[in-house]
Design a protein around this motif. Structure first.
Motif, short mmCIF file in Angstrom:
data_model
loop_
_atom_site.label_atom_id
_atom_site.label_comp_id
_atom_site.label_asym_id
_atom_site.label_seq_id
_atom_site.Cartn_x
_atom_site.Cartn_y
_atom_site.Cartn_z
N ALA A 1 0.84 -1.20 0.00
CA ALA A 1 0.00 0.00 0.00
C ALA A 1 0.88 1.24 0.00
O ALA A 1 1.99 1.23 0.52
N THR A 2 0.37 2.31 -0.61
CA THR A 2 1.12 3.57 -0.60
C THR A 2 0.45 4.63 0.26
O THR A 2 1.09 5.59 0.64
N HIS A 3 -0.84 4.49 0.52
CA HIS A 3 -1.52 5.47 1.36
C HIS A 3 -2.44 4.74 2.33
O HIS A 3 -3.12 3.80 1.93
N ILE A 4 -2.46 5.20 3.55
CA ILE A 4 -3.53 4.81 4.46
C ILE A 4 -4.06 6.11 5.03
O ILE A 4 -3.29 6.96 5.45
N GLY A 5 -5.36 6.25 5.06
CA GLY A 5 -5.89 7.52 5.54
C GLY A 5 -7.17 7.36 6.30
O GLY A 5 -7.84 6.34 6.24
N THR B 1 -3.51 11.31 6.62
CA THR B 1 -3.10 10.36 5.59
C THR B 1 -1.65 9.99 5.82
O THR B 1 -0.80 10.86 5.97
N LEU B 2 -1.40 8.71 5.85
CA LEU B 2 -0.02 8.21 5.94
C LEU B 2 0.42 7.88 4.52
O LEU B 2 -0.17 7.03 3.86
N LYS B 3 1.45 8.60 4.05
CA LYS B 3 1.85 8.44 2.65
C LYS B 3 3.23 7.81 2.56
O LYS B 3 4.11 8.12 3.36
N ALA B 4 3.40 7.00 1.56
CA ALA B 4 4.73 6.49 1.25
C ALA B 4 5.40 7.51 0.32
O ALA B 4 4.72 8.31 -0.32
N PRO B 5 6.75 7.49 0.23
CA PRO B 5 7.40 8.42 -0.69
C PRO B 5 6.98 8.17 -2.14
O PRO B 5 6.50 7.09 -2.48
N GLU B 6 7.16 9.19 -2.96
CA GLU B 6 6.83 9.07 -4.38
C GLU B 6 7.71 8.01 -5.05
O GLU B 6 8.87 7.84 -4.67
N PRO B 7 7.18 7.30 -6.04
CA PRO B 7 8.02 6.32 -6.74
C PRO B 7 9.11 7.01 -7.55
O PRO B 7 8.93 8.14 -8.01
N THR B 8 10.26 6.33 -7.67
CA THR B 8 11.33 6.89 -8.50
C THR B 8 11.22 6.31 -9.90
O THR B 8 11.00 5.12 -10.08
N LYS B 9 11.39 7.18 -10.86
CA LYS B 9 11.22 6.79 -12.25
C LYS B 9 12.40 5.92 -12.70
O LYS B 9 13.54 6.14 -12.27
N GLY B 10 12.12 4.95 -13.55
CA GLY B 10 13.17 4.06 -14.01
C GLY B 10 13.96 4.66 -15.17
O GLY B 10 13.46 5.50 -15.91
N THR B 11 15.21 4.24 -15.28
CA THR B 11 16.01 4.58 -16.45
C THR B 11 16.47 3.28 -17.09
O THR B 11 16.09 2.20 -16.66
N ARG B 12 17.34 3.41 -18.12
CA ARG B 12 17.83 2.18 -18.75
C ARG B 12 18.70 1.38 -17.78
O ARG B 12 18.79 0.18 -17.88
N ASP B 13 19.32 2.07 -16.85
CA ASP B 13 20.23 1.37 -15.94
C ASP B 13 19.56 0.96 -14.64
O ASP B 13 19.88 -0.07 -14.07
N VAL B 14 18.64 1.77 -14.19
CA VAL B 14 17.99 1.50 -12.90
C VAL B 14 16.50 1.30 -13.15
O VAL B 14 15.86 2.16 -13.74
N PRO B 15 15.92 0.17 -12.72
CA PRO B 15 14.49 -0.01 -12.91
C PRO B 15 13.67 0.89 -12.00
O PRO B 15 14.19 1.46 -11.04
#
Lengths: 91, 251
Positions: free
Chosen positions: B151-155, B160-174
């Motif tokens: 889960a990313t949010h519980i409220g 609201t308890l939020k998880a950090p934003e997702p990090t975008k993938g690149t060719r080297d890092v998913p």
């Protein structure tokens, strides 16, 4: 042993037959496809032929298609806690 | 009489300017698993106490728990790796100061919602919701109980308890999605059954041919109902973090 990781970024539509054949020889059939080849003179020459279309990096280990797919797959996000009719009771 | 009126007026004025105008107040208090001391302090004190009454013993509990939190902030991880090449999604494992402070408040409110992720897709859920999933879930039958653990949010109404934003993938890092610790909440769903859509007919034609081929398809979808959604109390969560209990557990 080092490997080239080659990703086709731009399509070969409209390019000479030699370029297109080089891509198919490398195993690149569509955009964003990634292949791994050992670092040899032959492969380096093929990359030079299509250098405007591909992204190249040198890596230590090649990855199979299954491994690349696995690296993209997210977590299922659930597991079966109790199957219907099984005896264990949830507190 | 005039003196009384004057003092009354002053009283009124003072109470009016004690709070900033309503449009300046934040819409909702947010808790994050990232320990950002700035963000938690942004929430004005009156807002924290406006929504509900916080009893004195709850406040006391908060203080004592905050004291022994610093000791065990580095918690054992609850990571379950599937394979050497599997995508690494981050599951938070530590108790941050903002969780320390605000989890009891979130826990004390009556009903909660959750943004649960199934196969990477978010579903905004609350207890009693019936969800027709866009796929047929393999190896389950009606009556099975699923545990949703990503889960990313519980409220609740105010928090609201939020998880950090997702990090975008690149060719080297998913791509990396940050999830909340699955020990923070209990979310169960019961498989209700399998639903199917009306038969689809697609007409396949060739040029200059009279023959029309019909292609039929009828997909099936699993229906689940959220039977259980609870946020764990701070003490319970701390006990679990301390015990290092992770992954599949009963309640």
């Amino acid at each position: 042993m080092a490997y080239f990781r080659i990703t086709l970024l731009r399509s070969a539509i409209g390019l000479p037959l030699k370029s297109r054949q080089t891509l198919s020889a490398l195993g690149l059939k569509k955009r964003m496809a990634t292949v791994y080849h050992p670092v040899t003179q032959t492969i380096a020459g093929q990359i030079m032929r299509v250098k405007e279309l591909v992204d190249v990096a040198e890596v230590a280990e090649p990855k199979t298609v299954q491994q690349m797919r696995e690296a993209r797959r997210p977590d299922p996000g659930y597991y079966v806690e109790k199957t219907y009719g099984s005896g264990d009771r949830i507190v | 009489m005039a003196l009384l009126a004057q003092s009354l007026k002053r009283c009124l004025l003072e109470t009016r300017y004690a709070l900033p105008p309503t449009f300046l107040l934040p819409f909702r208090a947010s808790i994050t698993t990232v320990s950002q001391t700035l963000e938690t302090r942004n929430i004005p004190e009156p807002l924290l106490q406006s929504g509900q009454h916080v009893s004195s013993d709850l406040e006391e509990k908060l203080k004592t728990s905050a004291a022994d939190a610093a000791a065990n902030s580095s918690a054992p991880s609850s990571k379950t790796k599937t394979g050497p090449y599997a995508r690494e999604d981050k599951v938070a494992t530590s108790i941050t100061p903002s969780i320390q402070r605000l989890l009891p408040l979130l826990h004390s409110q009556p009903s909660h919602y959750i943004t649960a992720h199934l196969h990477g897709h978010p579903y905004l859920l609350t207890r009693g919701d019936t969800v027709r999933l866009p796929f047929l879930m393999p190896k389950v039958q009606p009556g099975d109980i699923l545990r949703l653990n990503r889960a990313t949010h519980i409220g609740s109404r105010d928090y609201t308890l939020k998880a950090p934003e997702p990090t975008k993938g690149t060719r080297d890092v998913p791509k990396k999605i940050h999830y909340l610790d699955d020990r923070l909440f209990v979310c169960r769903a019961r498989v209700i059954g399998v639903e199917s859509e009306p038969m689809r007919v697609m007409k396949k034609t060739k040029r200059r041919q009279r023959y029309v081929r019909h292609v039929f398809s009828k997909h099936k979808f699993t229906v689940i109902k959220i039977s259980d959604l609870d946020v764990r109390s701070l003490e319970d969560y701390q006990k679990r973090v301390k015990g290092g209990k992770a992954g599949p557990d009963l309640n």
